[in-house]
Design an enzyme around this catalytic site. Structure first.
Site, short mmCIF file in Angstrom:
data_model
loop_
_atom_site.label_atom_id
_atom_site.label_comp_id
_atom_site.label_asym_id
_atom_site.label_seq_id
_atom_site.Cartn_x
_atom_site.Cartn_y
_atom_site.Cartn_z
N ASN A 184 41.91 36.86 -19.39
CA ASN A 184 42.02 37.88 -20.57
C ASN A 184 41.75 37.63 -22.18
OD1 ASN A 184 44.43 36.41 -20.65
ND2 ASN A 184 45.38 37.96 -22.48
N HIS A 185 41.30 36.09 -22.84
CA HIS A 185 40.71 35.90 -23.44
C HIS A 185 39.14 35.67 -23.15
CE1 HIS A 185 44.68 36.40 -25.54
NE2 HIS A 185 45.16 34.99 -24.77
N HIS A 231 44.48 36.27 -12.69
CA HIS A 231 45.03 35.99 -14.11
C HIS A 231 46.37 36.68 -13.92
CE1 HIS A 231 44.85 33.54 -17.62
NE2 HIS A 231 44.73 34.84 -18.04
#
Length: 262
Positions: free
Chosen positions: A67-68, A149
């Site tokens: 997500n980053h 993830h």
């Protein structure tokens, strides 16, 4: 065939742990392929080109994100040339990057796919249960590993069972805390809810513990600070036989209380 998957690499401490221990791990376990989740490798969020190239030099074959992924805007400048980088396959289609890659090592075709969970996440990603079928139905690899993830343990476990017998392994990332549920499912897929984090040992999932305590105690947003601590390296080792079946899944932990033993 032995494949090492390194859990979320966090900050310079995580990078230093890989630099110090990966050569020793490769020698001890006779590892053929190294995969790492590197979405937090640069100062705790994102990945710059310098660090991507360092990981390649250290012998990491494929790198997954999360997500980053785009926290460091520099990624937009080099992502098209980063042939060993894998971004979430179910991210918004407007974003660049490749979500599933295949490489050939020792005569085996190894595929790695990166997926984002949608439970307790930002809600912008496609349903991972739907999009993974696009890959599985056309996959001709010998070994297929999925980095899921995701935040929710239930979502991770459900995807593991959904893909049991369809892929070689489903390994969770994102929460930075290793789970002790590594197993080989009924139809042969290796599974673990979360591999854990490679980064600061005395921390709150990589961040300075005092700043996080203050944030949670007072309800005020404190500055993001990477913890200054001794390091830990958390990984999962998968062992495959000649028929490409995973016969063993094993957690690896190196930290101040679990020193590396050659």
């Amino acid at each position: 065939m032995k494949i090492l998957f390194i859990g979320d690499v966090f900050s310079s401490i995580g990078r230093e742990m890989i630099d110090k221990y990966l050569p020793q791990l490769k020698k001890k376990y006779q590892i053929d392929v190294v995969i790492a989740n590197v979405e937090n490798a640069t100062h705790g969020k994102g990945l710059i080109k310098k660090h991507y190239e360092e990981f390649l030099f250290q012998g990491i074959s494929l790198m997954t994100m999360g997500n980053h992924t785009f926290s460091k805007k520099e990624l937009f400048d080099y992502i098209d040339d980063a042939e060993r980088l894998i971004v979430p396959y179910n991210q918004p289609k407007a974003l660049p990057g490749v979500g599933s890659r295949e490489i050939q090592i020792n005569g085996k075709k190894i595929r790695v796919t990166n997926l984002l969970g949608i439970t307790f996440m930002d809600g912008k990603s496609q349903n991972p249960f739907e999009v993974i079928d696009e890959i599985v139905n056309n996959d001709t690899s010998d070994i297929h590993i999925v980095d899921f993830h995701a935040e929710a343990t239930s979502e991770k476990i459900a995807l593991g069972y959904y893909l049991d017998g369809k892929v070689s392994a489903v390994l969770g990332t994102h929460t930075h805390v290793p789970t002790a549920d590594e197993k080989i499912l009924r139809h042969g897929t290796a599974y673990q809810s979360d591999v854990g984090m490679t980064g600061p040992y005395e921390s709150v999932i990589g961040c300075d513990k005092e700043s996080i305590i203050q944030r949670m105690r007072n309800g005020l947003m404190t500055p993001f600070q990477v913890a200054d601590s001794e390091g830990q390296l958390l990984a999962t080792l998968l062992t495959f036989n000649e028929q490409n079946q995973c016969k063993k899944i094993e957690r690896i932990c190196i930290d101040p209380f679990h020193p590396f033993e050659a």
